[in-house]
Design a protein around this motif. Structure first.
Motif, PDB file in Angstrom:
ATOM      1  N   GLU A 266       0.838  -1.193   0.000  1.00 34.72           N
ATOM      2  CA  GLU A 266       0.000   0.000   0.000  1.00 34.72           C
ATOM      3  C   GLU A 266       0.874   1.243   0.000  1.00 34.72           C
ATOM      4  OE1 GLU A 266      -2.987   0.047   3.224  1.00 34.72           O
ATOM      5  OE2 GLU A 266      -3.083  -2.109   2.751  1.00 34.72           O
ATOM      6  N   LEU A 267       0.358   2.320  -0.574  1.00 34.16           N
ATOM      7  CA  LEU A 267       1.115   3.563  -0.563  1.00 34.16           C
ATOM      8  C   LEU A 267       0.895   4.292   0.761  1.00 34.16           C
ATOM      9  CD1 LEU A 267       0.398   4.881  -4.174  1.00 34.16           C
ATOM     10  CD2 LEU A 267       2.555   3.972  -3.287  1.00 34.16           C
ATOM     11  N   GLY A 268       1.957   4.883   1.281  1.00 36.09           N
ATOM     12  CA  GLY A 268       1.823   5.700   2.479  1.00 36.09           C
ATOM     13  C   GLY A 268       1.335   7.095   2.113  1.00 36.09           C
ATOM     14  N   THR A 269       1.062   7.903   3.131  1.00 38.44           N
ATOM     15  CA  THR A 269       0.655   9.298   2.873  1.00 38.44           C
ATOM     16  C   THR A 269       1.846  10.083   2.355  1.00 38.44           C
ATOM     17  OG1 THR A 269      -0.877   9.107   4.714  1.00 38.44           O
ATOM     18  CG2 THR A 269      -0.371  11.337   3.925  1.00 38.44           C
ATOM     19  N   ARG A 270       1.615  10.846   1.283  1.00 37.39           N
ATOM     20  CA  ARG A 270       2.748  11.540   0.668  1.00 37.39           C
ATOM     21  C   ARG A 270       2.751  13.021   0.981  1.00 37.39           C
ATOM     22  NH1 ARG A 270       0.634  13.739  -5.053  1.00 37.39           N
ATOM     23  NH2 ARG A 270      -1.502  13.030  -4.737  1.00 37.39           N
ATOM     24  N   THR A 271       3.924  13.609   0.896  1.00 39.68           N
ATOM     25  CA  THR A 271       4.041  15.055   0.868  1.00 39.68           C
ATOM     26  C   THR A 271       4.603  15.427  -0.493  1.00 39.68           C
ATOM     27  OG1 THR A 271       6.275  14.981   1.766  1.00 39.68           O
ATOM     28  CG2 THR A 271       4.489  15.227   3.344  1.00 39.68           C
ATOM     29  N   GLU A 272       4.366  16.658  -0.878  1.00 39.72           N
ATOM     30  CA  GLU A 272       4.860  17.109  -2.180  1.00 39.72           C
ATOM     31  C   GLU A 272       5.855  18.239  -1.959  1.00 39.72           C
ATOM     32  OE1 GLU A 272       1.793  17.889  -5.016  1.00 39.72           O
ATOM     33  OE2 GLU A 272       3.148  18.909  -6.407  1.00 39.72           O
ATOM     34  N   LEU A 273       7.097  18.020  -2.412  1.00 40.69           N
ATOM     35  CA  LEU A 273       8.141  19.039  -2.267  1.00 40.69           C
ATOM     36  C   LEU A 273       8.147  19.877  -3.537  1.00 40.69           C
ATOM     37  CD1 LEU A 273      10.961  16.688  -0.921  1.00 40.69           C
ATOM     38  CD2 LEU A 273       9.223  17.937   0.392  1.00 40.69           C
ATOM     39  N   LYS A 274       7.965  21.182  -3.363  1.00 39.30           N
ATOM     40  CA  LYS A 274       7.750  22.064  -4.508  1.00 39.30           C
ATOM     41  C   LYS A 274       9.049  22.596  -5.091  1.00 39.30           C
ATOM     42  CE  LYS A 274       3.508  22.655  -5.693  1.00 39.30           C
ATOM     43  NZ  LYS A 274       3.136  22.192  -7.041  1.00 39.30           N
ATOM     44  N   ASN A 275       9.095  22.624  -6.422  1.00 38.16           N
ATOM     45  CA  ASN A 275      10.110  23.368  -7.161  1.00 38.16           C
ATOM     46  C   ASN A 275      11.525  23.285  -6.612  1.00 38.16           C
ATOM     47  OD1 ASN A 275       8.880  24.338  -9.393  1.00 38.16           O
ATOM     48  ND2 ASN A 275       7.942  26.058  -8.292  1.00 38.16           N
ATOM     49  N   VAL A 276      12.030  22.078  -6.543  1.00 38.85           N
ATOM     50  CA  VAL A 276      13.407  21.923  -6.103  1.00 38.85           C
ATOM     51  C   VAL A 276      14.249  22.085  -7.372  1.00 38.85           C
ATOM     52  CG1 VAL A 276      14.799  20.582  -4.518  1.00 38.85           C
ATOM     53  CG2 VAL A 276      12.384  20.083  -4.748  1.00 38.85           C
ATOM     54  N   ASN A 277      15.196  23.063  -7.352  1.00 39.28           N
ATOM     55  CA  ASN A 277      15.671  23.549  -8.647  1.00 39.28           C
ATOM     56  C   ASN A 277      17.057  23.114  -9.114  1.00 39.28           C
ATOM     57  OD1 ASN A 277      17.030  24.909  -6.779  1.00 39.28           O
ATOM     58  ND2 ASN A 277      16.091  26.896  -7.160  1.00 39.28           N
ATOM     59  N   SER A 278      17.618  22.064  -8.511  1.00 38.09           N
ATOM     60  CA  SER A 278      18.847  21.517  -9.075  1.00 38.09           C
ATOM     61  C   SER A 278      18.872  20.030  -8.745  1.00 38.09           C
ATOM     62  CB  SER A 278      20.086  22.194  -8.469  1.00 38.09           C
ATOM     63  OG  SER A 278      20.224  21.831  -7.110  1.00 38.09           O
ATOM     64  N   PHE A 279      19.650  19.272  -9.508  1.00 40.23           N
ATOM     65  CA  PHE A 279      19.721  17.830  -9.270  1.00 40.23           C
ATOM     66  C   PHE A 279      20.181  17.557  -7.840  1.00 40.23           C
ATOM     67  CE2 PHE A 279      20.581  17.768 -14.011  1.00 40.23           C
ATOM     68  CZ  PHE A 279      19.311  17.326 -14.326  1.00 40.23           C
TER      69      PHE A 279
ATOM     70  N   GLY B 115       5.542   7.313  16.562  1.00 38.27           N
ATOM     71  CA  GLY B 115       4.116   7.006  16.672  1.00 38.27           C
ATOM     72  C   GLY B 115       3.215   8.095  16.125  1.00 38.27           C
ATOM     73  N   GLU B 116       3.787   9.068  15.433  1.00 42.23           N
ATOM     74  CA  GLU B 116       2.955  10.102  14.821  1.00 42.23           C
ATOM     75  C   GLU B 116       2.661   9.728  13.373  1.00 42.23           C
ATOM     76  OE1 GLU B 116       4.339  14.146  15.681  1.00 42.23           O
ATOM     77  OE2 GLU B 116       5.651  13.215  17.180  1.00 42.23           O
ATOM     78  N   SER B 117       1.935  10.598  12.672  1.00 40.57           N
ATOM     79  CA  SER B 117       1.666  10.253  11.282  1.00 40.57           C
ATOM     80  C   SER B 117       2.019  11.404  10.345  1.00 40.57           C
ATOM     81  CB  SER B 117       0.209   9.829  11.102  1.00 40.57           C
ATOM     82  OG  SER B 117      -0.615  10.837  11.630  1.00 40.57           O
ATOM     83  N   VAL B 118       2.214  11.048   9.075  1.00 41.74           N
ATOM     84  CA  VAL B 118       2.572  12.034   8.055  1.00 41.74           C
ATOM     85  C   VAL B 118       1.301  12.732   7.593  1.00 41.74           C
ATOM     86  CG1 VAL B 118       3.498  12.308   5.724  1.00 41.74           C
ATOM     87  CG2 VAL B 118       4.525  10.632   7.311  1.00 41.74           C
ATOM     88  N   VAL B 119       1.365  14.052   7.508  1.00 39.90           N
ATOM     89  CA  VAL B 119       0.209  14.814   7.016  1.00 39.90           C
ATOM     90  C   VAL B 119       0.388  15.070   5.525  1.00 39.90           C
ATOM     91  CG1 VAL B 119      -1.046  16.999   7.224  1.00 39.90           C
ATOM     92  CG2 VAL B 119       0.002  15.950   9.255  1.00 39.90           C
ATOM     93  N   GLN B 120      -0.672  14.821   4.760  1.00 41.46           N
ATOM     94  CA  GLN B 120      -0.567  15.099   3.330  1.00 41.46           C
ATOM     95  C   GLN B 120      -0.560  16.600   3.118  1.00 41.46           C
ATOM     96  OE1 GLN B 120      -2.769  12.728   0.650  1.00 41.46           O
ATOM     97  NE2 GLN B 120      -2.787  14.276  -0.963  1.00 41.46           N
ATOM     98  N   GLU B 121       0.560  17.113   2.605  1.00 40.62           N
ATOM     99  CA  GLU B 121       0.671  18.564   2.432  1.00 40.62           C
ATOM    100  C   GLU B 121       1.764  18.890   1.428  1.00 40.62           C
ATOM    101  OE1 GLU B 121       1.753  19.944   6.357  1.00 40.62           O
ATOM    102  OE2 GLU B 121       3.639  18.840   6.343  1.00 40.62           O
ATOM    103  N   THR B 122       1.801  20.152   1.059  1.00 38.16           N
ATOM    104  CA  THR B 122       2.848  20.650   0.179  1.00 38.16           C
ATOM    105  C   THR B 122       3.926  21.268   1.056  1.00 38.16           C
ATOM    106  OG1 THR B 122       1.210  21.110  -1.515  1.00 38.16           O
ATOM    107  CG2 THR B 122       3.312  22.225  -1.718  1.00 38.16           C
ATOM    108  N   ARG B 123       5.180  20.897   0.797  1.00 42.91           N
ATOM    109  CA  ARG B 123       6.270  21.417   1.619  1.00 42.91           C
ATOM    110  C   ARG B 123       7.321  22.076   0.740  1.00 42.91           C
ATOM    111  NH1 ARG B 123       6.042  19.394   6.806  1.00 42.91           N
ATOM    112  NH2 ARG B 123       8.266  19.756   7.184  1.00 42.91           N
TER     113      ARG B 123
END
Ligand code: ADP
Ligand code: MG
Ligand code: ZN
Length: 478
Positions: A207-220, A241-249
């Protein structure tokens, strides 16, 4: 990472190198005076009608073909509604239900191992403008020059399992779009940008875990670092014991952390609907056929061919396919001289000198032609000059573009391959080192190197080493 595995999917925005914008005739050009390339259409004035740029559609199809996608010969532009000051119309023109390309796949390589990464879809859209914030006078500005720039967004399947795989995928895509010539590849100017979706899950889980999205990272490099710290952050959360929040980071490169930016919006938030101002994009069979033929040999295929041609190991030959211009340059020179030696000159002195002169490893940046590189390799091969001298003069040849032969002649650098011209020099070195000469004559052949070295130095590298050897043998009878 022990008990967890990372799952990564990337969204890559590629600016297409067309002359004009996607839906108007304003120039598609970076760096002009703010708001100097703006019309009613890209400023989003009510009533202004968009007209699709055929060249942009052509380029987007090339990207789809080169990534093994199925091309939808009928696709639809849709409005993606949101409010932001750099988007004056209040919606981005994108594609939703019916994108231009779907179901592709590219092959990447990590640690000598090949892996296939799925491409979910590639759709066309227009770029937004740019907000510029001036902290000094607490003011924000909007520059709409970029508004309407044609983009393709390439969405991958969540198929990557490490930051290395993500970077390899990005570099592979980068090679493809720059070889196609549809993107200028200028990452500092934002021509190739990436958002990274990252989640983790217990090893073995499907199963897929909860994802976050990292915005505009601009070099390899920053993509690598951002994904690594994000994986570590998520792992810490789960272990506590905490959980990942789906968000843009957002990734902060200076502090090497990711920080929450906003909660994740869902597709339904955007109220997508087909743009009533635009007809569906229809691509004819004859266009498809013609465009298919335009796909050039792509970097991986070229690399494999260069490895066979030069006998170099793949990691070394990789440098030769770094960009299409360099690969062409190598190939042209290798038609006129020994391919492996040409490759070694590019990998060695050429990269060193380009770097020293502050140039990218791209023939567009220097004056030396492929013919002249071949000429240099050949004069070394023929013994006219030594490898060392070729190395010494390389920087100058790269900078000036002078013919190696004429440079060697005007600087009198040709090797002394004439026995009578060298004999005197050999004699004087023998005389200056009587004890060593006697030892060599007595059979201590280890001293040959000593004499050759002295004679080479005295001749400023111009003595032909084989001839020096012969002369020493003649004179000292060892
Ligand atoms: P959006 O980000 O616009 O909502 P998608 O839902 O299509 O769009 O997903 C975007 C990207 O996120 C894709 O590259 C996909 O592979 C990746 N992705 C989706 N779910 C996950 C997950 N759980 N972990 C990592 N990546 C994911
Ligand atoms: Mg996204
Ligand atoms: Zn315009």
């Amino acid at each position: 990472m022990s008990a967890y595995e990372a799952v990564i999917g990337l969204e890559v925005h590629v600016q297409l190198k067309t002359a004009s914008k996607l839906f108007c005739s304003c120039p598609n050009q970076f760096g002009a005076a703010p708001n100097s390339h703006v019309c009613e259409v890209c400023a989003g004035l009510p009533g202004a009608l968009p007209v699709p740029n055929h060249q942009a559609i052509h380029y987007a199809v090339l990207v789809g073909l080169a990534t093994g996608c199925r091309i939808n010969q009928r696709s639809v532009f849709a409005r993606k509604n949101y409010f932001y000051p750099d988007l004056p119309s209040g919606y981005q023109i994108s594609q939703f239900d019916l994108p231009l390309c779907e179901h592709g796949q590219i092959t990447i390589e990590v640690g000598g191992q090949e892996k296939k990464i799925g491409i979910t879809r590639i759709h066309m859209e227009n770029d937004a403008g740019k907000n510029i914030h001036s902290i000094g006078d607490n003011t924000s500005f909007v520059d709409l020059n970029r508004a309407g720039t044609p983009l393709v967004e390439i969405v991958s399947e969540p198929d990557m399992r490490s930051a290395e795989e993500a970077v390899s995928y990005l570099k592979t895509l980068y090679g493809i779009v720059t070889y196609l010539g549809v993107c200028d590849g200028n990452m500092e100017e934002g021509s190739f940008r990436c958002d990274a979706n990252v989640s983790i899950r217990p090893l073995g889980s499907t199963e897929l875990g909860t994802r976050t999205e990292l915005k505009n990272v601009n070099s390899f490099r920053n993509v690598q670092r951002a994904i690594e710290v994000e994986i570590a952050r998520q792992q810490d959360l789960l272990e506590d014991g905490e959980s990942v929040v789906q968000e843009t980071r957002l990734y902060d490169a200076e502090r090497n952390i990711t920080a929450a930016m906003r909660s994740k919006e869902e597709a339904h938030d955007y109220r997508y609907f087909p743009d009533p101002d635009l007809l569906p994009v229809v691509i004819s069979d004859s266009e498809m056929e013609a465009w298919r033929k335009e796909i050039p040999e792509l970097p991986r295929a070229r690399l494999r061919r260069f490895v066979a041609l030069t006998g170099l190991p793949e990691p070394e030959a990789e440098l030769l396919v770094q960009n299409r211009e360099l690969a062409d340059f190598f190939e042209n020179a290798a038609k006129l001289a020994n391919a492996r030696k040409v490759a070694n000159f590019i990998i060695g002195p050429m990269s060193r000198e380009a770097n020293a002169q502050g140039l990218a490893l791209n023939p567009g940046q220097w004056s030396m032609s492929a013919e002249h590189l071949a000429e240099l390799v050949n004069v070394v091969d023929e013994g006219t000059i030594s490898n060392k001298i070729a190395n010494d003069i390389f920087g100058e040849l790269l900078r000036t573009g002078e013919s190696p032969k004429s440079y060697i002649e005007s600087h009198k650098l040709a090797q002394i391959s004439d026995a009578s011209a060298l004999a005197g020099l050999v004699d004087s070195i023998i005389q200056a080192n009587p004890k060593e000469a006697e030892a060599l004559a007595g059979g201590k052949t280890k001293l040959v190197g000593f004499f050759v070295g002295q004679i080479m130095r005295a001749s400023k590298g111009k003595a032909n080493p084989a001839l020096v050897n012969d002369l020493l043998k003649q004179k000292l009878h060892f």
